[in-house]
Design an enzyme around this catalytic site. Structure first.
Site, PDB file in Angstrom:
ATOM      1  N   ASP A  15      -3.631  90.569  52.217  1.00 20.73           N
ATOM      2  CA  ASP A  15      -3.914  90.622  50.777  1.00 20.73           C
ATOM      3  C   ASP A  15      -5.282  90.027  50.488  1.00 20.73           C
ATOM      4  OD1 ASP A  15      -1.283  91.503  50.652  1.00 20.73           O
ATOM      5  OD2 ASP A  15      -0.514  89.497  50.201  1.00 20.73           O
TER       6      ASP A  15
HETATM    7  C1  26A Z   1       8.792  95.430  47.755  1.00 19.94           C
HETATM    8  N1  26A Z   1       8.438  94.326  48.619  1.00 19.94           N
HETATM    9  C2  26A Z   1       9.201  94.173  49.818  1.00 19.94           C
HETATM   10  C3  26A Z   1       7.367  93.489  48.298  1.00 19.94           C
HETATM   11  C4  26A Z   1       6.966  92.395  49.093  1.00 19.94           C
HETATM   12  C5  26A Z   1       5.817  91.685  48.679  1.00 19.94           C
HETATM   13  N2  26A Z   1       5.114  91.995  47.585  1.00 19.94           N
HETATM   14  C6  26A Z   1       5.551  93.032  46.866  1.00 19.94           C
HETATM   15  N3  26A Z   1       6.650  93.770  47.192  1.00 19.94           N
HETATM   16  N4  26A Z   1       7.426  91.820  50.216  1.00 19.94           N
HETATM   17  C7  26A Z   1       6.613  90.797  50.514  1.00 19.94           C
HETATM   18  N5  26A Z   1       5.640  90.694  49.579  1.00 19.94           N
HETATM   19  C8  26A Z   1       4.543  89.742  49.481  1.00 19.94           C
HETATM   20  O1  26A Z   1       3.632  89.974  50.505  1.00 19.94           O
HETATM   21  C9  26A Z   1       2.818  88.815  50.544  1.00 19.94           C
HETATM   22  C10 26A Z   1       2.115  88.725  51.872  1.00 19.94           C
HETATM   23  O2  26A Z   1       1.312  89.825  52.074  1.00 19.94           O
HETATM   24  C11 26A Z   1       4.971  88.298  49.649  1.00 19.94           C
HETATM   25  O3  26A Z   1       5.348  87.744  48.409  1.00 19.94           O
HETATM   26  C12 26A Z   1       3.725  87.638  50.247  1.00 19.94           C
HETATM   27  O4  26A Z   1       3.077  86.778  49.332  1.00 19.94           O
END
Ligand code: 26A
Length: 348
Positions: free
Chosen positions: A298
Site C-alpha cells: 500500500d
Molecule cells: C476485502 N478485504 C479482504 C480487504 C482487506 C484489506 N483491505 C481491504 N479489503 N484485507 C486486508 N486488508 C488490508 O490490507 C492492508 C495491508 O495491505 C489490511 O487492513 C492491511 O492494513
C-alpha cells in the site's frame, strides 16, 4: 474544496499481533495472504485482542495508500471514501487520518461495526484475515450525493483498491466511467490473489477503465491462473494486461508488478501498440531494519500515486513508491514515520 486524488476502499482497523507458523496452520492460513474470514476464523480476533504483542493500527489497503499519498502531498490533496460504523474502531481510523491530514467522506452505518483485519505477523510475512463489517455496506449512492460527486468532478486522479470489488463493483465503475470520459488518471490495485481468483468477472469489468494497474507477484500469478495464462512469463502476463481493451484510448495503460526484493516490472503500451518493458531494481533494506511488512504494498502504491499527482515521470514515481514502502516496513503496521520524512530523490 478540491482534492486532486480520490481514493475508494474498505476502511478497516488492523488487529496486528505476532503468530507462529503453527497458529497459521491451525486456521489454514498461508504465511503471506489476504482473505475474507469464514466462521472458523472468528476466534482469531479475540486471540489477537488478548495477545501481549497486539497493536491496533489503522488499516484497509486503499486507506493506507490514501494516508501515504496525503503524507507526501501538500495539505488537502487526498479524500478517501469507504464505509465505517459509529464506534471506537472508527475513532481510531479518524485519529490516524487526522495525523496526516487525510480527508474522509465515510458512509456511516449506525448499526454495523467498523471492519477489522487480523494482521498476523510471522517474521517478514503477514497474513491478513478480514471481517469487512460496515465496509461491506458501502453504496454507490453515497458517491452520487451532490456534495460527494462534486469532489469526484473536481478531482483529477482516482485510486481504487481491488479489494473493493468484493463490495461494490458498481461504485468502481461509476468512478472509472467518469475518469475515462474526462481523461483523468484511474489507478487500480489487484490487492490479493483471491480477487483475480474469485472475483474474476468484476475485475475484468473494471480493468478497461484502468490507466495504471499495480499488483504484486502472487496477485499476478493468480491473474495468470484465472485467465488461462499459466504458462506465460510475468512479462507476458503484464503485457497481456497492458494490451487489454481500454475505454479511454487517449492514454496508454501501464502495468506495474512489484516482486518484493526482486526488480519492479513495468510494462507500458505506447501509441503504436508496442509494449515498453522495464525493470527497476529495489534497494534492499537491511534485515534488522524490518519491523513488519503489513502495508508495504500500500505504501508503494501511495508513493507511486503521490508522484503521479505531482506530475513526475513514471520511473521517479516507482522510486518514490519503493522508498515509501521501505519507510513503512520500518514502522509498526501500515504506518509512516514521524517526524515526517521527505523523499530524498532518486539514487541511481
Ligand atoms: C476485502 N478485504 C479482504 C480487504 C482487506 C484489506 N483491505 C481491504 N479489503 N484485507 C486486508 N486488508 C488490508 O490490507 C492492508 C495491508 O495491505 C489490511 O487492513 C492491511 O492494513
Amino acid at each position: 474544496m478540491v482534492y486532486k486524488l480520490v481514493c475508494l476502499g474498505n476502511p478497516l482497523l488492523d488487529i496486528q499481533f505476532d503468530v507462529t507458523k503453527e497458529y497459521l496452520d491451525k486456521y489454514e492460513l498461508k504465511e503471506n495472504d489476504a482473505i475474507l474470514v469464514e466462521e472458523k476464523h472468528m476466534p482469531i480476533f479475540d486471540d489477537g485482542l488478548k495477545d501481549p504483542s497486539v497493536k491496533l493500527v489503522a488499516g484497509g489497503a486503499a486507506q493506507n495508500t490514501a494516508r501515504g499519498a496525503q503524507y507526501l502531498l501538500p495539505e488537502n490533496s487526498v479524500v478517501y471514501f469507504g464505509s465505517v460504523g459509529n464506534d471506537k474502531y472508527a475513532e481510531k481510523l479518524h485519529e490516524a487520518n487526522k495525523s496526516v491530514g487525510l480527508a474522509t467522506r465515510y458512509q456511516v452505518q449506525p448499526d454495523i461495526g467498523t471492519g477489522k483485519c487480523a494482521a498476523l505477523i510471522n517474521g517478514p510475512n503477514r497474513s491478513l484475515a478480514t471481517d469487512l463489517g460496515a465496509a461491506n455496506h458501502f453504496k454507490p449512492s453515497h458517491l452520487q450525493k451532490p456534495e460527494n460527486w462534486e469532489l469526484v468532478e473536481k478531482a483529477s486522479f482516482f485510486y481504487i483498491g481491488g479489494f473493493h470489488l468484493t463490495v461494490s463493483p458498481e461504485a468502481i465503475i461509476l468512478l472509472g466511467k467518469h475518469a475515462a470520459e474526462n481523461n483523468k488518471d484511474f489507478v487500480i490495485n489487484f490487492s490479493a490473489p483471491f480477487i483475480a481468483q474469485f472475483f474474476k468477472d468484476p475485475l475484468d469489468q473494471v480493468v478497461p477503465y484502468a490507466d495504471y494497474i499495480i499488483c504484486n507477484e502472487s496477485e499476478a500469478a493468480a491473474y495468470a491462473e484465472s485467465h488461462d495464462l499459466k504458462d506465460k512469463s510475468l512479462v507476458e502476463v503484464a503485457t497481456y494486461i497492458a494490451k487489454l481493451p481500454k475505454v479511454n484510448s487517449k492514454k496508454p495503460r501501464t502495468v506495474i508488478f512489484t516482486q518484493g526484493l526482486d526488480p519492479t516490472l513495468v510494462v507500458r503500451v505506447d501509441a503504436q501498440g508496442e509494449a515498453q518493458i522495464s525493470e527497476i531494481v529495489v534497494h534492499p533494506l537491511a534485515a534488522d531494519k524490518v519491523v513488519d511488512t503489513n502495508g508495504a504494498g500500500d505504501a508503494f502504491a501511495a508513493g507511486f500515486v503521490a508522484g503521479l499527482v505531482e506530475g513526475k515521470d513514471l520511473f521517479e514515481n516507482i522510486d518514490i513508491g519503493q522508498w515509501l514502502a521501505a519507510e513503512s516496513i520500518q514502522q509498526v503496521g501500515p504506518s509512516y514515520p514521524f517526524p515526517k520524512k521527505t523523499y530524498p530523490g532518486k539514487k541511481n
